[in-house]
Design a protein around this motif. Sequence first.
Motif, PDB file in Angstrom:
ATOM      1  N   ILE C  37       0.828  -1.197   0.000  1.00  0.00           N
ATOM      2  CA  ILE C  37       0.000   0.000   0.000  1.00  0.00           C
ATOM      3  C   ILE C  37       0.866   1.251   0.000  1.00  0.00           C
ATOM      4  O   ILE C  37       1.883   1.326   0.677  1.00  0.00           O
ATOM      5  CB  ILE C  37      -0.947  -0.019   1.232  1.00  0.00           C
ATOM      6  CG1 ILE C  37      -1.979   1.086   1.169  1.00  0.00           C
ATOM      7  CG2 ILE C  37      -0.185   0.020   2.537  1.00  0.00           C
ATOM      8  CD1 ILE C  37      -3.081   0.904   2.190  1.00  0.00           C
ATOM      9  N   ASN C  38       0.462   2.212  -0.806  1.00  0.00           N
ATOM     10  CA  ASN C  38       0.983   3.571  -0.685  1.00  0.00           C
ATOM     11  C   ASN C  38      -0.122   4.530  -1.141  1.00  0.00           C
ATOM     12  O   ASN C  38      -1.282   4.104  -1.298  1.00  0.00           O
ATOM     13  CB  ASN C  38       2.301   3.755  -1.462  1.00  0.00           C
ATOM     14  CG  ASN C  38       2.146   3.623  -2.948  1.00  0.00           C
ATOM     15  OD1 ASN C  38       1.040   3.669  -3.484  1.00  0.00           O
ATOM     16  ND2 ASN C  38       3.264   3.445  -3.634  1.00  0.00           N
ATOM     17  N   GLU C  39       0.221   5.774  -1.357  1.00  0.00           N
ATOM     18  CA  GLU C  39      -0.842   6.728  -1.695  1.00  0.00           C
ATOM     19  C   GLU C  39      -1.588   6.367  -2.976  1.00  0.00           C
ATOM     20  O   GLU C  39      -2.745   6.749  -3.158  1.00  0.00           O
ATOM     21  CB  GLU C  39      -0.243   8.134  -1.849  1.00  0.00           C
ATOM     22  CG  GLU C  39       0.188   8.736  -0.522  1.00  0.00           C
ATOM     23  CD  GLU C  39       0.791  10.119  -0.696  1.00  0.00           C
ATOM     24  OE1 GLU C  39       0.913  10.590  -1.843  1.00  0.00           O
ATOM     25  OE2 GLU C  39       1.142  10.729   0.331  1.00  0.00           O
ATOM     26  N   SER C  40      -0.923   5.622  -3.849  1.00  0.00           N
ATOM     27  CA  SER C  40      -1.526   5.375  -5.168  1.00  0.00           C
ATOM     28  C   SER C  40      -2.699   4.400  -5.141  1.00  0.00           C
ATOM     29  O   SER C  40      -3.533   4.401  -6.034  1.00  0.00           O
ATOM     30  CB  SER C  40      -0.461   4.846  -6.142  1.00  0.00           C
ATOM     31  OG  SER C  40      -0.151   3.493  -5.855  1.00  0.00           O
ATOM     32  N   ASN C  41      -2.737   3.527  -4.134  1.00  0.00           N
ATOM     33  CA  ASN C  41      -3.793   2.501  -4.168  1.00  0.00           C
ATOM     34  C   ASN C  41      -4.652   2.470  -2.913  1.00  0.00           C
ATOM     35  O   ASN C  41      -5.504   1.589  -2.771  1.00  0.00           O
ATOM     36  CB  ASN C  41      -3.187   1.111  -4.424  1.00  0.00           C
ATOM     37  CG  ASN C  41      -2.388   0.568  -3.238  1.00  0.00           C
ATOM     38  OD1 ASN C  41      -1.717   1.323  -2.541  1.00  0.00           O
ATOM     39  ND2 ASN C  41      -2.470  -0.731  -3.008  1.00  0.00           N
ATOM     40  N   VAL C  42      -4.458   3.417  -2.011  1.00  0.00           N
ATOM     41  CA  VAL C  42      -5.171   3.334  -0.734  1.00  0.00           C
ATOM     42  C   VAL C  42      -6.689   3.504  -0.896  1.00  0.00           C
ATOM     43  O   VAL C  42      -7.477   2.776  -0.297  1.00  0.00           O
ATOM     44  CB  VAL C  42      -4.569   4.306   0.309  1.00  0.00           C
ATOM     45  CG1 VAL C  42      -4.674   5.739  -0.128  1.00  0.00           C
ATOM     46  CG2 VAL C  42      -5.190   4.112   1.682  1.00  0.00           C
ATOM     47  N   ASP C  43      -7.104   4.419  -1.764  1.00  0.00           N
ATOM     48  CA  ASP C  43      -8.553   4.605  -1.983  1.00  0.00           C
ATOM     49  C   ASP C  43      -9.182   3.343  -2.588  1.00  0.00           C
ATOM     50  O   ASP C  43     -10.213   2.867  -2.122  1.00  0.00           O
ATOM     51  CB  ASP C  43      -8.804   5.773  -2.951  1.00  0.00           C
ATOM     52  CG  ASP C  43      -8.477   7.119  -2.321  1.00  0.00           C
ATOM     53  OD1 ASP C  43      -9.151   7.502  -1.354  1.00  0.00           O
ATOM     54  OD2 ASP C  43      -7.530   7.778  -2.793  1.00  0.00           O
ATOM     55  N   LEU C  44      -8.547   2.851  -3.618  1.00  0.00           N
ATOM     56  CA  LEU C  44      -9.097   1.671  -4.299  1.00  0.00           C
ATOM     57  C   LEU C  44      -9.155   0.474  -3.355  1.00  0.00           C
ATOM     58  O   LEU C  44     -10.121  -0.303  -3.360  1.00  0.00           O
ATOM     59  CB  LEU C  44      -8.250   1.338  -5.535  1.00  0.00           C
ATOM     60  CG  LEU C  44      -8.750   0.173  -6.378  1.00  0.00           C
ATOM     61  CD1 LEU C  44     -10.139   0.441  -6.946  1.00  0.00           C
ATOM     62  CD2 LEU C  44      -7.777  -0.120  -7.518  1.00  0.00           C
ATOM     63  N   LEU C  45      -8.127   0.336  -2.531  1.00  0.00           N
ATOM     64  CA  LEU C  45      -8.104  -0.801  -1.605  1.00  0.00           C
ATOM     65  C   LEU C  45      -9.242  -0.705  -0.586  1.00  0.00           C
ATOM     66  O   LEU C  45      -9.894  -1.709  -0.276  1.00  0.00           O
ATOM     67  CB  LEU C  45      -6.746  -0.878  -0.896  1.00  0.00           C
ATOM     68  CG  LEU C  45      -6.554  -2.077   0.019  1.00  0.00           C
ATOM     69  CD1 LEU C  45      -6.761  -3.391  -0.726  1.00  0.00           C
ATOM     70  CD2 LEU C  45      -5.161  -2.051   0.650  1.00  0.00           C
ATOM     71  N   GLU C  46      -9.494   0.496  -0.095  1.00  0.00           N
ATOM     72  CA  GLU C  46     -10.637   0.661   0.823  1.00  0.00           C
ATOM     73  C   GLU C  46     -11.937   0.196   0.172  1.00  0.00           C
ATOM     74  O   GLU C  46     -12.728  -0.543   0.774  1.00  0.00           O
ATOM     75  CB  GLU C  46     -10.780   2.138   1.230  1.00  0.00           C
ATOM     76  CG  GLU C  46      -9.692   2.634   2.165  1.00  0.00           C
ATOM     77  CD  GLU C  46      -9.770   4.138   2.409  1.00  0.00           C
ATOM     78  OE1 GLU C  46      -9.176   4.622   3.387  1.00  0.00           O
ATOM     79  OE2 GLU C  46     -10.412   4.859   1.605  1.00  0.00           O
ATOM     80  N   ILE C  66      -8.431   3.646   5.892  1.00  0.00           N
ATOM     81  CA  ILE C  66      -7.026   3.350   6.173  1.00  0.00           C
ATOM     82  C   ILE C  66      -6.337   4.658   6.540  1.00  0.00           C
ATOM     83  O   ILE C  66      -6.473   5.655   5.825  1.00  0.00           O
ATOM     84  CB  ILE C  66      -6.364   2.686   4.953  1.00  0.00           C
ATOM     85  CG1 ILE C  66      -7.047   1.331   4.662  1.00  0.00           C
ATOM     86  CG2 ILE C  66      -4.866   2.505   5.173  1.00  0.00           C
ATOM     87  CD1 ILE C  66      -6.654   0.693   3.351  1.00  0.00           C
ATOM     88  N   ASP C  67      -5.643   4.655   7.639  1.00  0.00           N
ATOM     89  CA  ASP C  67      -5.031   5.869   8.185  1.00  0.00           C
ATOM     90  C   ASP C  67      -3.919   6.386   7.270  1.00  0.00           C
ATOM     91  O   ASP C  67      -2.834   5.807   7.202  1.00  0.00           O
ATOM     92  CB  ASP C  67      -4.472   5.540   9.585  1.00  0.00           C
ATOM     93  CG  ASP C  67      -3.973   6.768  10.315  1.00  0.00           C
ATOM     94  OD1 ASP C  67      -3.573   7.750   9.655  1.00  0.00           O
ATOM     95  OD2 ASP C  67      -3.971   6.737  11.561  1.00  0.00           O
ATOM     96  N   ARG C  68      -4.207   7.499   6.587  1.00  0.00           N
ATOM     97  CA  ARG C  68      -3.211   8.075   5.650  1.00  0.00           C
ATOM     98  C   ARG C  68      -1.921   8.481   6.338  1.00  0.00           C
ATOM     99  O   ARG C  68      -0.856   8.462   5.715  1.00  0.00           O
ATOM    100  CB  ARG C  68      -3.793   9.302   4.954  1.00  0.00           C
ATOM    101  CG  ARG C  68      -4.415   9.045   3.590  1.00  0.00           C
ATOM    102  CD  ARG C  68      -5.669   8.269   3.697  1.00  0.00           C
ATOM    103  NE  ARG C  68      -6.311   8.067   2.394  1.00  0.00           N
ATOM    104  CZ  ARG C  68      -7.270   7.181   2.228  1.00  0.00           C
ATOM    105  NH1 ARG C  68      -7.686   6.411   3.223  1.00  0.00           N
ATOM    106  NH2 ARG C  68      -7.818   7.038   1.032  1.00  0.00           N
ATOM    107  N   ASN C  69      -2.004   8.893   7.579  1.00  0.00           N
ATOM    108  CA  ASN C  69      -0.767   9.290   8.266  1.00  0.00           C
ATOM    109  C   ASN C  69       0.175   8.101   8.407  1.00  0.00           C
ATOM    110  O   ASN C  69       1.384   8.239   8.267  1.00  0.00           O
ATOM    111  CB  ASN C  69      -1.076   9.844   9.656  1.00  0.00           C
ATOM    112  CG  ASN C  69      -1.763  11.184   9.585  1.00  0.00           C
ATOM    113  OD1 ASN C  69      -1.478  11.988   8.682  1.00  0.00           O
ATOM    114  ND2 ASN C  69      -2.689  11.417  10.500  1.00  0.00           N
TER     115      ASN C  69
END
Lengths: 122, 122, 122, 122
Positions: C37-46, C66-69
């Motif tokens: 996971i990184n910023e590129s796939n966090v939305d899609l993964l949720e 998922i906690d972006r921090n």
Amino acid sequence: MEDPASKYFSCSSQERAIFEAGIKLGSIYHQYTGIPINESNVDLLERAIERAVKVQPFVEEVNIKIDRNKVGKNQSSYKYKTLTGDMLNVSLTINYEGSRVEGSMHYVEEMDYPLMTFRVIK
Amino acid sequence: MEDPASKYFSCSSQERAIFEAGIKLGSIYHQYTGIPINESNVDLLERAIERAVKVQPFVEEVNIKIDRNKVGKNQSSYKYKTLTGDMLNVSLTINYEGSRVEGSMHYVEEMDYPLMTFRVIK
Amino acid sequence: MEDPASKYFSCSSQERAIFEAGIKLGSIYHQYTGIPINESNVDLLERAIERAVKVQPFVEEVNIKIDRNKVGKNQSSYKYKTLTGDMLNVSLTINYEGSRVEGSMHYVEEMDYPLMTFRVIK
Amino acid sequence: MEDPASKYFSCSSQERAIFEAGIKLGSIYHQYTGIPINESNVDLLERAIERAVKVQPFVEEVNIKIDRNKVGKNQSSYKYKTLTGDMLNVSLTINYEGSRVEGSMHYVEEMDYPLMTFRVIK
């Protein structure tokens, strides 16, 4: 043992052994992380992972060491952790038709990363 | 043991035990399926799962049985399988402050489903 | 929907809903942790986790954050992390024959633990 | 991108690409199998796996196809399945400093096995 999958590959036996080492290491990381762990089950878990990895094709040897310092420290009030990649020290030997490769995984501090690597055994 | 999480719950201890039984059963299915398995490691794997489940809070007892018939049949030419939900027979006892619940998972043929269920132990 | 598994239970519908909430939360933790996971796939993964959870029986609603921090900080030179329990904020509603229970998981700092809890919805 | 791990390897870039292909394939099998799946989430799950795999180092391209026939058939009364290796068709391209390798996984009927293989791209 003849390899029933050989027709699906066109590569040297050394390249095949390298590929199989990668498969096993990637599998270990993603299969076993998350398992609840504390001092009571760490030995048994190491043995169980080793034996499960040996079930897979072309694995000649496998050694799993879970870092006791990481199992022990930062214990929550719920008194256990779950297995993470940075706790894992893995060494395994693939033998594909006589070509042998040692694959390994260990946590590299300077990269903050559980690095998988390999070397050809001459 | 006092439960440091108790303030996050407003329920009876029986309800809490039921909830914890659900957590453990869901965890087992999704953590251990996928592990390579054949006759050589099935006993050790059962013990390792049992001990890891016991690491979690409020687990008094746990019994894991992997169906040997399913491990053994339909072997591929690569001579092993990976653990699937329908091979798993799980029975575990949760004890939350004296309230005891038995959770179980077993494959239900007529539903073609690895069903998780529970009963309150009086 | 009639529940084909009802004969395997002897409990109230509220207890059943509590049990199902536990199953889903335990499943989420052990199924999805480990995913890169990184910023590129966090939305899609949720979204993908939410939709997969909704496939399971009796899930009326599910929200994954998922906690972006935590995704963003402590990046290794290999520039990504794998999903861990302490990054996960889960809220889901089980509806079993009209009895509704909200299950949730979130990281509790003082316990250093991703705590799963629930409340009955009146 | 310079590889901060290069000092931990002594091999050709082609061998490194082969190793990385193995890692990614082993990871996919053991990370994503077990996820609940039916017609409602199969497309989204394919995309989510692809994007997560691309987060890992040296992955140039990845294509995931889940076999709709297997998702659809043998539905239980609980109307969904969990992702298994034999449903997965994976193709991915590793590019390590210009050396490119295509790794793939697909179910081989005659072996009853989800076979992982690769070919060097010239």
